[in-house]
Design a protein around this motif. Structure first.
Motif, PDB file in Angstrom:
ATOM      1  N   ALA A  49       1.083  32.997  50.250  1.00  0.00           N
ATOM      2  CA  ALA A  49       1.807  33.930  48.989  1.00  0.00           C
ATOM      3  C   ALA A  49       2.190  32.824  47.835  1.00  0.00           C
ATOM      4  CB  ALA A  49       2.993  34.715  49.602  1.00  0.00           C
ATOM      5  N   ARG A  50       2.716  31.535  48.493  1.00  0.00           N
ATOM      6  CA  ARG A  50       3.205  30.543  47.739  1.00  0.00           C
ATOM      7  C   ARG A  50       1.993  29.993  46.660  1.00  0.00           C
ATOM      8  NH1 ARG A  50       4.222  25.129  46.833  1.00  0.00           N
ATOM      9  NH2 ARG A  50       3.296  24.764  48.949  1.00  0.00           N
ATOM     10  N   ALA A  51       0.854  29.943  47.355  1.00  0.00           N
ATOM     11  CA  ALA A  51      -0.457  29.304  46.820  1.00  0.00           C
ATOM     12  C   ALA A  51      -1.001  30.567  45.749  1.00  0.00           C
ATOM     13  CB  ALA A  51      -1.324  28.880  47.832  1.00  0.00           C
ATOM     14  N   SER A  52      -0.684  31.629  45.832  1.00  0.00           N
ATOM     15  CA  SER A  52      -1.391  32.682  45.105  1.00  0.00           C
ATOM     16  C   SER A  52      -0.863  32.937  43.930  1.00  0.00           C
ATOM     17  CB  SER A  52      -1.413  33.936  45.825  1.00  0.00           C
ATOM     18  OG  SER A  52      -0.127  34.566  45.900  1.00  0.00           O
ATOM     19  N   PHE A  53       0.313  32.324  43.537  1.00  0.00           N
ATOM     20  CA  PHE A  53       1.089  32.279  42.197  1.00  0.00           C
ATOM     21  C   PHE A  53       0.316  31.595  41.392  1.00  0.00           C
ATOM     22  CE2 PHE A  53       4.959  33.142  44.993  1.00  0.00           C
ATOM     23  CZ  PHE A  53       4.921  34.378  44.782  1.00  0.00           C
ATOM     24  N   ARG A  54       0.380  32.127  39.842  1.00  0.00           N
ATOM     25  CA  ARG A  54      -0.342  31.398  39.032  1.00  0.00           C
ATOM     26  C   ARG A  54       0.182  30.242  38.457  1.00  0.00           C
ATOM     27  NH1 ARG A  54      -2.131  36.977  36.647  1.00  0.00           N
ATOM     28  NH2 ARG A  54      -3.539  37.432  38.228  1.00  0.00           N
ATOM     29  N   ALA A  55       1.507  30.376  37.770  1.00  0.00           N
ATOM     30  CA  ALA A  55       2.141  29.495  37.088  1.00  0.00           C
ATOM     31  C   ALA A  55       3.551  29.163  37.636  1.00  0.00           C
ATOM     32  CB  ALA A  55       2.658  30.093  35.863  1.00  0.00           C
ATOM     33  N   PRO A  56       4.027  28.000  37.646  1.00  0.00           N
ATOM     34  CA  PRO A  56       5.151  27.583  38.345  1.00  0.00           C
ATOM     35  C   PRO A  56       6.412  28.698  37.973  1.00  0.00           C
ATOM     36  CG  PRO A  56       4.290  25.739  37.447  1.00  0.00           C
ATOM     37  CD  PRO A  56       3.489  26.938  36.844  1.00  0.00           C
ATOM     38  N   ARG A  57       6.333  29.142  36.840  1.00  0.00           N
ATOM     39  CA  ARG A  57       7.440  30.182  36.573  1.00  0.00           C
ATOM     40  C   ARG A  57       7.384  31.409  37.271  1.00  0.00           C
ATOM     41  NH1 ARG A  57       6.892  30.149  30.105  1.00  0.00           N
ATOM     42  NH2 ARG A  57       6.102  28.139  30.097  1.00  0.00           N
ATOM     43  N   GLU A  58       6.393  31.794  37.652  1.00  0.00           N
ATOM     44  CA  GLU A  58       5.990  33.122  38.495  1.00  0.00           C
ATOM     45  C   GLU A  58       6.524  33.007  40.043  1.00  0.00           C
ATOM     46  OE1 GLU A  58       2.296  34.662  38.043  1.00  0.00           O
ATOM     47  OE2 GLU A  58       2.319  34.350  35.949  1.00  0.00           O
ATOM     48  N   ARG A  59       6.788  31.883  40.305  1.00  0.00           N
ATOM     49  CA  ARG A  59       6.966  31.494  41.797  1.00  0.00           C
ATOM     50  C   ARG A  59       8.720  31.944  42.047  1.00  0.00           C
ATOM     51  NH1 ARG A  59       4.322  25.802  42.817  1.00  0.00           N
ATOM     52  NH2 ARG A  59       2.398  26.468  42.377  1.00  0.00           N
ATOM     53  N   PRO A  60       8.721  33.335  42.939  1.00  0.00           N
ATOM     54  CA  PRO A  60      10.158  33.510  43.166  1.00  0.00           C
ATOM     55  C   PRO A  60      10.269  33.081  44.651  1.00  0.00           C
ATOM     56  CG  PRO A  60       8.623  35.526  43.488  1.00  0.00           C
ATOM     57  CD  PRO A  60       7.761  34.172  42.752  1.00  0.00           C
ATOM     58  N   LEU A  61      10.754  31.734  44.545  1.00  0.00           N
ATOM     59  CA  LEU A  61      10.840  31.023  45.961  1.00  0.00           C
ATOM     60  C   LEU A  61      12.046  31.625  46.566  1.00  0.00           C
ATOM     61  CD1 LEU A  61       9.758  27.306  44.976  1.00  0.00           C
ATOM     62  CD2 LEU A  61       8.492  29.166  46.254  1.00  0.00           C
ATOM     63  N   THR A  62      13.211  31.849  46.127  1.00  0.00           N
ATOM     64  CA  THR A  62      14.365  32.488  46.821  1.00  0.00           C
ATOM     65  C   THR A  62      13.868  33.358  47.557  1.00  0.00           C
ATOM     66  OG1 THR A  62      15.725  31.474  44.962  1.00  0.00           O
ATOM     67  CG2 THR A  62      16.853  32.856  46.552  1.00  0.00           C
ATOM     68  N   PRO A  63      13.374  34.675  47.312  1.00  0.00           N
ATOM     69  CA  PRO A  63      13.187  35.564  48.123  1.00  0.00           C
ATOM     70  C   PRO A  63      11.998  35.323  49.184  1.00  0.00           C
ATOM     71  CG  PRO A  63      13.012  36.504  45.842  1.00  0.00           C
ATOM     72  CD  PRO A  63      13.331  34.930  45.775  1.00  0.00           C
ATOM     73  N   LEU A  64      11.228  34.504  48.674  1.00  0.00           N
ATOM     74  CA  LEU A  64      10.064  34.325  49.728  1.00  0.00           C
ATOM     75  C   LEU A  64      10.460  33.425  50.643  1.00  0.00           C
ATOM     76  CD1 LEU A  64       6.931  34.344  49.857  1.00  0.00           C
ATOM     77  CD2 LEU A  64       6.828  32.322  48.646  1.00  0.00           C
ATOM     78  N   LEU A  65      11.342  32.364  50.340  1.00  0.00           N
ATOM     79  CA  LEU A  65      11.772  31.657  51.492  1.00  0.00           C
ATOM     80  C   LEU A  65      13.066  32.274  52.367  1.00  0.00           C
ATOM     81  CD1 LEU A  65      12.364  28.165  49.538  1.00  0.00           C
ATOM     82  CD2 LEU A  65      10.433  28.832  51.333  1.00  0.00           C
ATOM     83  N   ALA A  66      13.813  33.168  51.745  1.00  0.00           N
ATOM     84  CA  ALA A  66      14.672  33.895  52.544  1.00  0.00           C
ATOM     85  C   ALA A  66      13.904  34.823  53.563  1.00  0.00           C
ATOM     86  CB  ALA A  66      15.654  34.788  51.671  1.00  0.00           C
ATOM     87  N   THR A  67      12.985  35.410  53.042  1.00  0.00           N
ATOM     88  CA  THR A  67      12.104  36.314  53.902  1.00  0.00           C
ATOM     89  C   THR A  67      11.496  35.460  55.193  1.00  0.00           C
ATOM     90  OG1 THR A  67      11.662  37.898  52.368  1.00  0.00           O
ATOM     91  CG2 THR A  67      10.430  38.117  54.291  1.00  0.00           C
ATOM     92  N   THR A  68      10.867  34.258  54.864  1.00  0.00           N
ATOM     93  CA  THR A  68      10.271  33.366  55.629  1.00  0.00           C
ATOM     94  C   THR A  68      11.435  32.752  56.642  1.00  0.00           C
ATOM     95  OG1 THR A  68       8.800  32.629  54.037  1.00  0.00           O
ATOM     96  CG2 THR A  68       9.048  31.249  55.937  1.00  0.00           C
ATOM     97  N   GLY A  69      12.588  32.477  56.070  1.00  0.00           N
ATOM     98  CA  GLY A  69      13.638  32.083  57.200  1.00  0.00           C
ATOM     99  C   GLY A  69      13.924  33.069  58.226  1.00  0.00           C
ATOM    100  N   ALA A  70      14.109  34.171  57.742  1.00  0.00           N
ATOM    101  CA  ALA A  70      14.479  35.339  58.594  1.00  0.00           C
ATOM    102  C   ALA A  70      13.591  35.753  59.670  1.00  0.00           C
ATOM    103  CB  ALA A  70      14.824  36.584  57.513  1.00  0.00           C
ATOM    104  N   LEU A  71      12.156  35.546  59.194  1.00  0.00           N
ATOM    105  CA  LEU A  71      11.079  35.763  60.138  1.00  0.00           C
ATOM    106  C   LEU A  71      10.952  34.748  61.209  1.00  0.00           C
ATOM    107  CD1 LEU A  71       8.334  37.277  57.987  1.00  0.00           C
ATOM    108  CD2 LEU A  71       9.869  38.532  59.592  1.00  0.00           C
ATOM    109  N   VAL A  72      11.253  33.433  60.893  1.00  0.00           N
ATOM    110  CA  VAL A  72      11.057  32.217  61.479  1.00  0.00           C
ATOM    111  C   VAL A  72      12.340  32.549  62.744  1.00  0.00           C
ATOM    112  CG1 VAL A  72      11.477  29.883  61.649  1.00  0.00           C
ATOM    113  CG2 VAL A  72       9.987  30.825  60.107  1.00  0.00           C
ATOM    114  N   LEU A  73      13.473  32.722  62.070  1.00  0.00           N
ATOM    115  CA  LEU A  73      14.772  32.895  63.254  1.00  0.00           C
ATOM    116  C   LEU A  73      14.413  33.966  64.009  1.00  0.00           C
ATOM    117  CD1 LEU A  73      17.880  32.266  60.770  1.00  0.00           C
ATOM    118  CD2 LEU A  73      16.658  30.574  62.511  1.00  0.00           C
TER     119      LEU A  73
END
Length: 86
Positions: A49-73
């Motif tokens: 998902a992170r690699a599929s974003f086009r521009a750096p401004r389009e990267r909503p990293l906070t929700p992505l990392l929060a979801t990843t953290g929840a799934l990893v935990l």
């Protein structure tokens, strides 16, 4: 001694008497595998998902990392429950 004797002996498998095979052990190992799979899939989906974003401004990293953290935990919790049951 005949060399095939070693091959025959090596092919015989006996369970460890201190750890007999039980359904509890089977489900504990299944939990460890499932937890590891959840962690691996979460990390692969996040990377994709992170690699599929086009521009750096389009990267909503906070929700992505929060979801990843929840799934990893969650996956780590499932795997640790399986290890505890072994």
């Amino acid at each position: 001694m005949n060399p095939t004797h070693y091959l025959t002996t090596a092919a015989v498998w006996t369970p460890h008497p201190g750890h007999p095979l039980t359904w509890g052990g089977f489900f504990a190992r299944l939990l460890v595998i499932t937890g590891g799979a959840v962690v691996l899939i979460a990390l692969l989906v996040t990377y994709g998902a992170r690699a599929s974003f086009r521009a750096p401004r389009e990267r909503p990293l906070t929700p992505l990392l929060a979801t990843t953290g929840a799934l990893v935990l969650t996956g780590a919790g499932i795997a640790s429950l399986g290890l505890w049951l072994c």
